[in-house]
Design an enzyme around this catalytic site. Structure first.
Site, PDB file in Angstrom:
ATOM      1  N   GLU A  90      -6.407  -6.900  -1.588  1.00 39.52           N
ATOM      2  CA  GLU A  90      -6.878  -6.771  -0.196  1.00 39.52           C
ATOM      3  C   GLU A  90      -8.220  -6.051  -0.182  1.00 39.52           C
ATOM      4  O   GLU A  90      -8.388  -5.017  -0.826  1.00 39.52           O
ATOM      5  CB  GLU A  90      -5.855  -5.990   0.640  1.00 39.52           C
ATOM      6  CG  GLU A  90      -6.171  -5.945   2.125  1.00 39.52           C
ATOM      7  CD  GLU A  90      -5.077  -5.226   2.920  1.00 39.52           C
ATOM      8  OE1 GLU A  90      -3.879  -5.566   2.727  1.00 39.52           O
ATOM      9  OE2 GLU A  90      -5.402  -4.327   3.707  1.00 39.52           O
ATOM     10  N   GLU A 102       0.848  -1.204   0.000  1.00 38.42           N
ATOM     11  CA  GLU A 102       0.000   0.000   0.000  1.00 38.42           C
ATOM     12  C   GLU A 102       0.876   1.244   0.000  1.00 38.42           C
ATOM     13  O   GLU A 102       1.082   1.876   1.040  1.00 38.42           O
ATOM     14  CB  GLU A 102      -0.941   0.020   1.220  1.00 38.42           C
ATOM     15  CG  GLU A 102      -2.110  -0.932   1.106  1.00 38.42           C
ATOM     16  CD  GLU A 102      -3.138  -0.733   2.222  1.00 38.42           C
ATOM     17  OE1 GLU A 102      -2.859   0.000   3.192  1.00 38.42           O
ATOM     18  OE2 GLU A 102      -4.240  -1.315   2.112  1.00 38.42           O
TER      19      GLU A 102
END
Length: 435
Positions: free
Chosen positions: A353, A261
């Site tokens: 995710e 991320e």
């Protein structure tokens, strides 16, 4: 039974009390006794090492009949580097004799063990149906060139919840849940990789082998989070991915996610990182698919006030890779969904995710908006892994607290509501076209 070889323990990484070192001559063999509850096709997984650069082929026979001749057992790079070679063969109900016989003057590889999956045809297992994946256009395609959707689970950080990733839980994930892919979430900071690179690399090696035994794809997640700029960890990433890709390059079920991320970093910074790291992996594993996280915590830039247009206008200069997107349905709704919809029409996307809760992985579940996302992903054959396969106290952890200390992971009794919901959706049949 061993003939023309000896049991030794002078190279690290074996399991049990040692491995078999074949004599340098043809005809030596290792024979295993396998008891099958019922007749049927089986996958035979031979864990081996070959520190030379030449193949060390063997003939694999079952009950005196050669079922696979000249299985190559190529070099693994070192005698302490172990891989698994698989063969499919029919077994009879009851006792079977599985023999691996060396066919050349160099003898066979060092054999560590035999893993047997019985009762389900190997062709029913996701990684064995689809084989080596590749990116074709905006889709992830199987070895037949057909777009597919992979569905699975992400571990929690393995520095905290390794106890949740063990044979019984993985058996449940592959069998009871019907998953296709295991995302191996290895944090870089937060008591993760940087604290003990050897330990965490070895954990990842082990989880890849466990996924392989169950016919799952293994998604190796370089879970950089804080700092959010992946360039801050690029030296560590080079070391880690070089070793992992070198060891598993002969497998067809490993996918590499090089930046979890990215945050507080521009798209240009992420692009620069990716264009340095993709060649590192390709130098070891030329056919591997690579995933790259997008800016704004994997939001295609939306959480940074940007958009997917940054990527469209300045794409990564590489092939056979995908961009990743993350969402938490209770927090990320219309604006994020619209960005995903636009991006999916132009970019290869994989959702590595997501959760049914808020972006913290906790709070109330929004199953209605989650279903809206999953319907879109299914219609567009965009793969996903759900967060997370643990018994953490948060609502996004699929198991009830305390479950991972035990050995029961099947059924719904051990699951929180989010776990029950995601298991039900993963159990629907896969669509893996082969022609």
């Amino acid at each position: 039974m061993v003939a023309g070889g000896a049991t030794e323990s002078n190279h690290a990484g074996y399991t049990g009390s040692g491995f078999v070192n074949y004599d340098n001559a043809p005809g030596g063999y290792v024979e295993f006794t396998v008891t099958a509850a019922a007749a049927g096709q089986a996958t035979l997984g031979f864990r081996y090492a070959n520190g030379t650069t030449a193949n060390r082929p063997v003939d694999v026979s079952v009950n005196g009949v050669v079922r696979a001749g000249g299985v190559p057992f190529p070099g693994t790079g070192a005698w302490s580097t172990w891989r698994t070679a698989t063969v499919t063969a029919p077994l009879v109900a009851g006792v079977n004799r599985v023999r691996a016989t060396a066919t050349t003057t160099a003898g066979g590889p060092n054999l560590d063990r035999l893993d047997v999956t019985v009762g389900t045809p190997a062709t029913a297992r996701p990684a064995e149906v689809n084989g080596q994946l590749r990116v074709c256009g905006t889709k992830l395609c199987n070895r037949y060139g057909k777009p597919i959707q992979l569905r699975g689970m992400s571990t929690h950080g393995i520095q905290w919840y390794a106890q949740c990733v063990k044979p019984a839980s993985l058996d449940a994930l592959a069998g009871d849940w019907g998953a296709d892919v295991l995302r191996i979430s290895m944090y870089v900071q937060e008591d993760g990789y940087e604290t003990d690179p050897r330990r965490f690399t070895d954990l990842v090696h082990g989880y890849i082998e466990e996924a392989t035994r169950r016919g799952l794809y293994a998604l190796v997640d370089w879970h950089q989070l804080d700092p959010g700029d992946p360039n801050a960890n690029i030296a560590l990433a080079r070391t880690f991915f070089t070793e992992v890709a070198a060891r598993h390059r002969d497998k067809t079920n490993v996918i590499y996610d090089i930046a979890n991320e990215p945050n507080n970093v521009s798209w240009a910074g992420i692009k620069s990182y990716a264009e340095q790291m993709i060649p590192v992996i390709r130098a070891q594993d030329p056919e591997a698919v690579v995933f790259v996280g997008t800016h704004g915590w994997g939001s295609l830039g939306i959480s940074d006030g940007r958009s997917e247009q940054d990527i469209v206008n300045n794409p990564i200069n590489a092939t056979n890779f995908m961009y990743t997107f993350h969402f938490y349905a209770a927090s990320h709704q219309d604006e994020y969904f619209a960005a995903l919809t636009r991006a999916a029409a132009r970019l290869p996307i994989f959702v590595t995710e997501f959760g049914t809760q808020t972006y913290t992985g906790d709070g109330a579940n929004d199953f209605a908006y989650s279903q809206k996302y999953l319907d879109f992903l299914a219609a567009n054959k965009i793969g996903w892994t759900n967060w997370n396969f643990s018994d953490d106290f948060r609502s996004g952890a699929v198991f009830k607290e305390g479950t991972c200390a035990g050995s029961t992971f099947t059924g719904t009794g051990v699951l929180k509501p989010a776990g029950q919901w995601i298991r039900e959706r993963m159990r629907t049949p896969d669509d893996f076209p082969t022609s």
